[in-house]
Design a protein around this motif. Structure first.
Motif, PDB file in Angstrom:
ATOM      1  N   ARG A  38       0.846  -1.194   0.000  1.00 36.08           N
ATOM      2  CA  ARG A  38       0.000   0.000   0.000  1.00 36.08           C
ATOM      3  C   ARG A  38       0.876   1.237   0.000  1.00 36.08           C
ATOM      4  N   ALA A  39       0.356   2.296  -0.610  1.00 33.51           N
ATOM      5  CA  ALA A  39       1.141   3.524  -0.747  1.00 33.51           C
ATOM      6  C   ALA A  39       1.483   4.136   0.607  1.00 33.51           C
ATOM      7  N   LYS A  40       0.581   4.019   1.568  1.00 39.61           N
ATOM      8  CA  LYS A  40       0.843   4.601   2.887  1.00 39.61           C
ATOM      9  C   LYS A  40       1.930   3.849   3.639  1.00 39.61           C
ATOM     10  N   ASN A  41       2.212   2.586   3.245  1.00 43.39           N
ATOM     11  CA  ASN A  41       3.233   1.780   3.900  1.00 43.39           C
ATOM     12  C   ASN A  41       4.532   1.733   3.104  1.00 43.39           C
ATOM     13  N   TRP A  42       4.657   2.579   2.088  1.00 44.06           N
ATOM     14  CA  TRP A  42       5.853   2.541   1.249  1.00 44.06           C
ATOM     15  C   TRP A  42       7.073   3.010   2.021  1.00 44.06           C
ATOM     16  N   SER A  43       8.158   2.282   1.916  1.00 46.33           N
ATOM     17  CA  SER A  43       9.404   2.607   2.627  1.00 46.33           C
ATOM     18  C   SER A  43      10.561   1.973   1.867  1.00 46.33           C
ATOM     19  N   GLU A  44      11.756   2.226   2.354  1.00 43.62           N
ATOM     20  CA  GLU A  44      12.941   1.634   1.736  1.00 43.62           C
ATOM     21  C   GLU A  44      12.944   0.124   1.889  1.00 43.62           C
ATOM     22  N   SER A  45      12.449  -0.363   3.023  1.00 43.19           N
ATOM     23  CA  SER A  45      12.400  -1.814   3.221  1.00 43.19           C
ATOM     24  C   SER A  45      11.416  -2.464   2.248  1.00 43.19           C
TER      25      SER A  45
ATOM     26  N   SER B 229     -21.527  -4.384 -28.574  1.00 46.63           N
ATOM     27  CA  SER B 229     -21.283  -2.953 -28.421  1.00 46.63           C
ATOM     28  C   SER B 229     -19.808  -2.682 -28.187  1.00 46.63           C
ATOM     29  N   ASP B 230     -19.464  -1.402 -28.142  1.00 48.60           N
ATOM     30  CA  ASP B 230     -18.086  -1.013 -27.867  1.00 48.60           C
ATOM     31  C   ASP B 230     -17.717  -1.191 -26.406  1.00 48.60           C
ATOM     32  N   PHE B 231     -18.692  -1.274 -25.528  1.00 48.06           N
ATOM     33  CA  PHE B 231     -18.416  -1.222 -24.102  1.00 48.06           C
ATOM     34  C   PHE B 231     -18.807  -2.490 -23.362  1.00 48.06           C
ATOM     35  N   GLY B 232     -19.515  -3.412 -23.977  1.00 53.00           N
ATOM     36  CA  GLY B 232     -19.827  -4.681 -23.345  1.00 53.00           C
ATOM     37  C   GLY B 232     -20.979  -4.584 -22.360  1.00 53.00           C
ATOM     38  N   TRP B 233     -21.067  -5.585 -21.503  1.00 50.19           N
ATOM     39  CA  TRP B 233     -22.144  -5.675 -20.528  1.00 50.19           C
ATOM     40  C   TRP B 233     -21.901  -4.730 -19.356  1.00 50.19           C
ATOM     41  N   SER B 234     -23.017  -4.366 -18.696  1.00 49.49           N
ATOM     42  CA  SER B 234     -22.910  -3.562 -17.473  1.00 49.49           C
ATOM     43  C   SER B 234     -22.677  -4.511 -16.289  1.00 49.49           C
ATOM     44  N   VAL B 235     -21.454  -4.949 -16.156  1.00 45.80           N
ATOM     45  CA  VAL B 235     -21.073  -5.906 -15.116  1.00 45.80           C
ATOM     46  C   VAL B 235     -20.225  -5.183 -14.073  1.00 45.80           C
ATOM     47  N   PRO B 236     -20.079  -5.766 -12.887  1.00 49.43           N
ATOM     48  CA  PRO B 236     -19.226  -5.129 -11.875  1.00 49.43           C
ATOM     49  C   PRO B 236     -17.811  -4.904 -12.387  1.00 49.43           C
ATOM     50  N   ALA B 237     -17.203  -3.841 -11.912  1.00 53.47           N
ATOM     51  CA  ALA B 237     -15.852  -3.502 -12.355  1.00 53.47           C
ATOM     52  C   ALA B 237     -14.867  -4.576 -11.905  1.00 53.47           C
ATOM     53  N   PRO B 238     -13.916  -4.931 -12.741  1.00 51.13           N
ATOM     54  CA  PRO B 238     -12.912  -5.921 -12.328  1.00 51.13           C
ATOM     55  C   PRO B 238     -12.037  -5.376 -11.211  1.00 51.13           C
ATOM     56  N   GLU B 239     -11.495  -6.281 -10.434  1.00 50.79           N
ATOM     57  CA  GLU B 239     -10.624  -5.860  -9.333  1.00 50.79           C
ATOM     58  C   GLU B 239      -9.338  -5.270  -9.905  1.00 50.79           C
ATOM     59  N   PRO B 240      -8.956  -4.070  -9.485  1.00 50.13           N
ATOM     60  CA  PRO B 240      -7.752  -3.451 -10.058  1.00 50.13           C
ATOM     61  C   PRO B 240      -6.493  -4.205  -9.651  1.00 50.13           C
ATOM     62  N   HIS B 241      -5.513  -4.139 -10.505  1.00 52.83           N
ATOM     63  CA  HIS B 241      -4.228  -4.761 -10.218  1.00 52.83           C
ATOM     64  C   HIS B 241      -3.555  -4.011  -9.067  1.00 52.83           C
ATOM     65  N   PRO B 242      -2.777  -4.705  -8.214  1.00 52.56           N
ATOM     66  CA  PRO B 242      -2.093  -4.010  -7.114  1.00 52.56           C
ATOM     67  C   PRO B 242      -1.255  -2.822  -7.563  1.00 52.56           C
ATOM     68  N   ALA B 243      -0.695  -2.875  -8.768  1.00 52.90           N
ATOM     69  CA  ALA B 243       0.098  -1.740  -9.252  1.00 52.90           C
ATOM     70  C   ALA B 243      -0.788  -0.524  -9.494  1.00 52.90           C
ATOM     71  N   ASN B 244      -1.958  -0.724 -10.101  1.00 49.83           N
ATOM     72  CA  ASN B 244      -2.877   0.392 -10.330  1.00 49.83           C
ATOM     73  C   ASN B 244      -3.438   0.934  -9.026  1.00 49.83           C
ATOM     74  N   ARG B 245      -3.719   0.059  -8.082  1.00 50.11           N
ATOM     75  CA  ARG B 245      -4.220   0.522  -6.789  1.00 50.11           C
ATOM     76  C   ARG B 245      -3.168   1.354  -6.060  1.00 50.11           C
ATOM     77  N   PHE B 246      -1.899   0.976  -6.198  1.00 46.58           N
ATOM     78  CA  PHE B 246      -0.822   1.763  -5.584  1.00 46.58           C
ATOM     79  C   PHE B 246      -0.770   3.153  -6.210  1.00 46.58           C
ATOM     80  N   LEU B 247      -0.896   3.236  -7.538  1.00 47.40           N
ATOM     81  CA  LEU B 247      -0.866   4.546  -8.200  1.00 47.40           C
ATOM     82  C   LEU B 247      -2.023   5.424  -7.738  1.00 47.40           C
ATOM     83  N   VAL B 248      -3.220   4.834  -7.612  1.00 46.61           N
ATOM     84  CA  VAL B 248      -4.380   5.613  -7.166  1.00 46.61           C
ATOM     85  C   VAL B 248      -4.143   6.156  -5.760  1.00 46.61           C
ATOM     86  N   GLU B 249      -3.643   5.331  -4.860  1.00 42.38           N
ATOM     87  CA  GLU B 249      -3.396   5.768  -3.481  1.00 42.38           C
ATOM     88  C   GLU B 249      -2.260   6.780  -3.418  1.00 42.38           C
ATOM     89  N   TRP B 250      -1.228   6.568  -4.221  1.00 37.79           N
ATOM     90  CA  TRP B 250      -0.048   7.456  -4.183  1.00 37.79           C
ATOM     91  C   TRP B 250      -0.417   8.878  -4.608  1.00 37.79           C
TER      92      TRP B 250
END
Length: 391
Positions: free
Chosen positions: A118-125, A271-292
């Protein structure tokens, strides 16, 4: 005649018993304190179960397990870990597990969820641990650390090299991220865009089944963006992306949603956008960018914008790098895939033409859509969907 060693003369019985007793004691100590070399190259001392069984203390069966068996068990645990705590708790159990848990074979098998820093726990270690996993050949660690270095730490060369290492190992998300970098010319100027390289990377990721890469490649073929235009082939890739997206959701525990959307008109599969289904779970890398970047006030710097898809997190590396919605002009996306996801989740309810679109009776909208890099979306009557393109 007496020799120097005195062997011709018998020794007293007490001396013989004492010597034999000391010899047996030394042999017993040697068996109890025998050393064995583990996988990490260090030597450790362990107690023999047979020797400990003779005393009051119960034998430690864990110390009797060979190191290769323990390493195999740790590999299974690391590959199935659901969060970083599952892996860290093993390393903190004892000294032996700490040493074997950092073995390259264990680090190379760690799952993406066990590396989800997680971005809040980012450190040198945390940085050092991800680097150890990347050096051990873990493709997920290469991709996560590459994204962090490229976008967050602004170390473009090192980050791109790590993502390239993961892409060489057929990591689909890394291939698609490099394609986005090539399409946008991220980290350089507008002249550094390489559309053909982006299409090639997207094709490889699509071959591996990456949904976003399938959708991006479909739009590139439909619009002739970086590749010769082929509308029929592009439509086929879009249908394949929608079908694969639906199959992933149906096989997960998130289906059916609380309020299932009833499709109207043409089948959403076309269609260009597909079904109205729940959003897929974001990759840990994308979640880190959002939090950062969320912790920095939702911006990547002066005049730089984030991708409007809330679960992407990619920032611009130069001004006006991302393309805007050709209808409202208020949102911007790093790729067509992010536009499709955000359209279904939020933007469909908010997108409205700007004042000049209304004043000009739609002529300006058609002009901008025709001049856009991706072009306008296919008309709703043709695909059974609606939405704007990007310019």
């Amino acid at each position: 005649m007496q020799t120097r060693s005195g062997l011709r003369y018998p020794k007293p019985h007490s001396v013989v018993n004492g010597w034999e007793g000391r010899k047996k004691e030394r042999e017993r100590k040697r068996r109890r304190g025998q050393s064995r070399e583990d996988f990490s190259g260090k030597r450790r001392r362990c107690s023999s179960p047979a020797a400990e069984g003779s005393g009051d203390q119960k034998p430690d069966l864990f110390d009797g397990l060979p190191d290769d068996i323990v390493v195999c068990i740790l590999c299974k645990l690391g590959s199935s870990a659901a969060c970083p705590f599952n892996l860290i708790s093993i390393l903190l159990t004892c000294k032996r597990l700490n040493g074997l848990g950092l073995h390259p074979l264990v680090l190379s098998k760690a799952s993406a969820k066990s590396l989800a820093v997680r971005a809040k726990n980012w450190s040198e270690s945390a940085h050092g641990f991800l680097k150890k996993c990347a050096d051990a050949g873990n493709l997920e660690a290469c991709y996560i650390l590459g994204m962090i270095r490229f976008y967050c730490l602004q170390n473009r060369g090192s980050g791109a090299a790590l993502m390239a290492r993961a892409a060489i190992g057929s990591h689909a998300a890394a291939l698609y991220s490099l394609a986005v970098i090539q399409f946008n010319g991220s980290g350089g100027s507008k002249n550094d865009k390489d559309l053909r390289a982006g299409v090639a990377l997207c094709t490889r990721a699509a071959f591996l089944g990456h949904v976003d890469a399938l959708r991006e490649l479909g739009h590139c073929l439909q619009d002739g963006y970086g590749v010769r235009r082929n509308v029929a082939e592009g439509r086929r890739f879009l249908v394949q992306a929608n079908a694969r997206e639906l199959a992933v959701v149906l096989s997960s525990a998130r289906w059916p949603p609380a309020e299932a959307a009833v499709p109207t008109g043409c089948c959403p599969l076309l269609s260009d956008f597909g079904w109205s289904v729940p959003a897929p779970e974001p990759h840990p890398a994308n979640r880190f960018l959002v939090e950062w970047f969320g912790a920095q006030g939702g911006g990547a710097g002066e005049g730089l914008r984030l991708c409007s898809h809330g679960e992407c997190g990619r920032p611009e590396t130069r001004r006006h790098e991302f393309r805007r919605c050709s209808v409202c002009g208020t949102v911007n996306y790093c790729s067509r895939a992010c536009q499709a996801l955000d359209w279904k989740l939020a933007h469909k309810a908010m997108c409205a033409p700007m004042d000049r679109w209304l004043l000009d009776g739609g002529a300006a909208a058609a002009e901008v859509a025709a001049a856009g890099e991706y072009g306008a979306a296919v008309p709703a009557a043709a695909v059974g969907g609606d939405g704007g393109g990007m310019e």
